[in-house]
Scaffold this motif. Structure first.
Motif, mmCIF file in Angstrom:
data_model
loop_
_atom_site.group_PDB
_atom_site.id
_atom_site.type_symbol
_atom_site.label_atom_id
_atom_site.label_comp_id
_atom_site.label_asym_id
_atom_site.label_seq_id
_atom_site.Cartn_x
_atom_site.Cartn_y
_atom_site.Cartn_z
ATOM 1 N N ALA A 175 10.560 5.652 -7.752
ATOM 2 C CA ALA A 175 9.295 5.700 -8.241
ATOM 3 C C ALA A 175 8.911 4.428 -8.982
ATOM 4 O O ALA A 175 9.784 4.278 -10.225
ATOM 5 N N PRO A 176 8.283 3.517 -8.685
ATOM 6 C CA PRO A 176 7.855 2.184 -9.452
ATOM 7 C C PRO A 176 7.067 3.026 -10.670
ATOM 8 O O PRO A 176 6.300 3.788 -10.590
ATOM 9 N N PRO A 205 0.948 -1.092 0.129
ATOM 10 C CA PRO A 205 0.146 0.038 -0.029
ATOM 11 C C PRO A 205 0.829 1.431 0.198
ATOM 12 O O PRO A 205 1.763 1.477 0.705
ATOM 13 N N GLN A 206 0.374 2.267 -0.721
ATOM 14 C CA GLN A 206 1.182 3.561 -0.637
ATOM 15 C C GLN A 206 0.760 4.425 0.516
ATOM 16 O O GLN A 206 1.612 5.271 0.955
ATOM 17 N N CYS A 207 -0.281 4.284 1.049
ATOM 18 C CA CYS A 207 -0.590 4.817 2.323
ATOM 19 C C CYS A 207 0.575 4.763 3.489
ATOM 20 O O CYS A 207 0.821 3.579 3.703
ATOM 21 N N CYS A 208 1.112 5.942 3.862
ATOM 22 C CA CYS A 208 2.218 5.806 4.897
ATOM 23 C C CYS A 208 3.681 5.070 4.478
ATOM 24 O O CYS A 208 4.188 4.702 5.531
ATOM 25 N N ASP A 210 18.405 5.963 -1.721
ATOM 26 C CA ASP A 210 18.128 4.749 -2.460
ATOM 27 C C ASP A 210 17.238 3.964 -1.281
ATOM 28 O O ASP A 210 17.582 3.856 -0.270
ATOM 29 N N PRO A 211 16.295 3.548 -2.027
ATOM 30 C CA PRO A 211 15.395 2.299 -0.942
ATOM 31 C C PRO A 211 16.156 1.239 -0.204
ATOM 32 O O PRO A 211 15.794 0.939 0.925
ATOM 33 N N ILE A 271 12.281 1.701 5.864
ATOM 34 C CA ILE A 271 11.363 1.025 4.697
ATOM 35 C C ILE A 271 10.898 -0.376 5.168
ATOM 36 O O ILE A 271 12.026 -0.932 5.646
ATOM 37 N N SER A 272 10.006 -0.985 4.763
ATOM 38 C CA SER A 272 9.591 -2.171 5.176
ATOM 39 C C SER A 272 10.426 -2.978 3.955
ATOM 40 O O SER A 272 10.722 -2.520 2.874
ATOM 41 N N GLU A 273 10.528 -4.368 4.367
ATOM 42 C CA GLU A 273 11.093 -5.201 3.263
ATOM 43 C C GLU A 273 10.450 -5.341 2.159
ATOM 44 O O GLU A 273 10.881 -5.447 1.014
ATOM 45 N N GLU A 274 9.120 -5.533 2.147
ATOM 46 C CA GLU A 274 8.201 -5.792 1.218
ATOM 47 C C GLU A 274 8.473 -4.466 0.331
ATOM 48 O O GLU A 274 8.209 -4.579 -0.886
ATOM 49 N N GLU A 275 7.913 -3.176 0.757
ATOM 50 C CA GLU A 275 8.226 -2.203 0.198
ATOM 51 C C GLU A 275 9.653 -1.977 -0.856
ATOM 52 O O GLU A 275 9.643 -1.699 -1.955
#
Length: 496
Positions: free
Chosen positions: A194-195, A31-34, A255-256, A262-266
């Motif tokens: 940005a994806p 999800p993009q939120c938060c 960089d992410p 940042i979460s590992e999933e994101e």
């Protein structure tokens, strides 16, 4: 739904390229939120709000800085054909009074035009080197230092004005040098963050800070000028920029992969969806292929045309509101700002719609970019032309200006983010190139406006709006013919 076989997430359904990138199924999209990427967009939004406040505050403050009662500055015979002075007492020259002891200067229309354009002389110099270095090292340091340097110099504005117009010109040019790296650095960061299917909304959100900054700064500047005197404008704006820079350096990562929160999933989603394009471009760039790239020249020409209207309004609209329509300083600031609020709303909505059209395979990236560019530029031109015939009608003038800027905001997910479509890895460098050319109107338009409006007549301002509308239309047509959303062969990057 997942993209069809052979379809790269980095392109639209008919924009085939040789670039093969990992595909991300919609169910795997966090999800993009938060999220970290949305937080980055919001922080960029605030940063560009600040830098545009620093850029436009002089446009309103100039009305208070100039001694308009000096007979050498305003010749009553020269304004005989402009709009009559309103009878209401709140709109008389008394409203221009400031706290006792606030200095004013005898700058004529031509001098004001040069001072309003001074920023862009410096802004031209650092776009390309800023984009090149941000693409190699990452954009965090350049965006942060660009805002911090501009803010620190803004604090010196009252001192420079006291020393004379040449000193103020030099200071504003130096501010432009600092701010020149900010937009290329932003583009370089989004190339890594940005994806592809979220580019339009993330980049329009961050870039909309520019219009929001103008919306806030213009009325706030008028209010501060009246209550505290114009020097306070530059002290407060400069302080806000320094505070934002502290937050930026504490919270942001280039960089992410290196982001601490940042979460590992994101992180995996961003890295996998962008693929090898989300890396630095090294020291070598394909300059000759870039020079010969028709889609790149389409962006350059179109941004120059569009920016003529944008910079004309950004730097000269407060003067029009004051000298022609005779709004008091506080009303001037608010009404000059209203068009930018509409532009923010239009840009954000357009960004969401553009991503929807691309994600659902309704149109290719190329078609989406052209639709939004053509719509924004042509509608802006139509209402700019209408402004030129609104005469002294205050309501019509404000309405047409608001519609012009608001509808012009629909071009935000068009030509203004097209660099990342045609060459993601070199996006920051390309934005430096296109913004360098696109800044030329920022230098020339205020000067041309000054020459057209020396006699403060409606006929002179009609020329200003007609020229801006005509140039806008030419840019829209040029991009429609030559623009593209395909990754160019010279920009293709493969996984090593």
């Amino acid at each position: 739904m997942s993209p069809p076989d052979g379809y790269s997430i980095n392109t639209g359904p008919s924009d085939e390229s040789e670039d093969s990138e990992p595909l991300i199924k919609s169910g795997a999209v966090p999800p993009q939120c938060c999220s970290a990427r949305l937080n980055l967009a919001m922080l960029m939004f605030l940063g560009f709000s600040v830098v545009y406040g620093l850029r436009v505050n002089l446009s309103i403050a100039m009305v208070a800085m100039v001694n308009s009662t000096d007979p050498e500055i305003v010749d009553n015979s020269s304004v005989a054909h402009a709009c009559p002075l309103p009878a209401r007492p709140e709109n008389t020259s008394e409203a221009l009074q400031q706290p006792e002891g606030t200095p004013q200067y005898p700058w004529d229309s031509e001098t004001q035009g040069w001072l309003l354009g001074a920023f862009f002389f410096g802004y031209l110099c650092t776009q390309i080197p800023g984009g090149y270095l941000a693409g190699h090292y990452g954009g965090k340091i350049f965006l942060g230092l660009g805002v911090l340097g501009t803010a620190a110099l803004t604090l010196l504005t009252p001192l420079a004005a006291k020393w004379g117009s040449y000193w103020l010109f030099a200071l504003r040019a130096l501010e432009g040098v600092g701010e020149g790296v900010t937009f290329p650095a932003m583009m370089a960061m989004w190339a890594r963050w940005a994806p592809p299917l979220e580019r339009s909304r993330l980049m329009t959100l961050s870039g909309s800070g520019a219009n929001f900054g103008a919306f806030v700064a213009l009325p706030l500047t008028g209010f501060i000028c009246q209550k505290l005197g114009w020097p306070a404008v530059f002290y407060l704006c400069g302080g806000a920029g320094c505070f934002w820079a502290v937050l930026w350096f504490l919270l942001v990562s280039d960089d992410p992969r290196t982001h601490r929160r940042i979460s590992e999933e994101e992180r995996d989603y961003i890295v996998n969806s962008i693929g090898p394009q989300g890396t630095g471009h090294g020291w070598n760039v394909p300059l000759l292929p870039m020079l010969c790239s028709v889609p790149l020249w389409a962006i350059i020409i179109t941004q120059m045309c569009s920016n003529w209207a944008f910079y004309t309004l950004l730097t000269s609209l407060p003067t029009y509101m004051s000298n022609i329509l005779h709004f008091d300083l506080q009303s001037n600031g608010f009404l000059s700002a209203v068009p930018y609020l509409g532009s923010v709303a239009a840009a954000l909505l357009s960004g969401v719609v553009a991503d929807f059209l691309i994600e659902r395979n309704v149109f290719s990236v190329t078609v989406v970019r052209k639709i939004f560019t053509l719509t924004g530029l042509l509608l802006q031109a139509v209402f700019l032309t209408a402004v030129s015939y609104a005469g002294c009608d205050h309501i019509l003038t404000v309405t047409f200006l608001t519609l012009s800027s608001s509808l012009g905001g629909t071009s935000a997910p068009g030509v203004y983010i097209n660099q990342i479509d045609i060459a993601p890895r070199y996006a920051g460098f390309l934005l430096g190139i296109t913004n360098t050319f696109g800044t030329v109107p920022g230098v020339v338009a205020p000067i041309v406006t000054g020459y057209f409006t020396e006699d403060h007549t409606l006929a002179g301002w009609r020329k200003v709006f007609w020229v801006a509308a005509g140039i806008n239309t030419g840019g829209a047509l040029f991009y429609t013919i030559f623009g593209s959303g395909k990754v160019q062969p010279w920009a293709v990057t493969y996984e090593s």
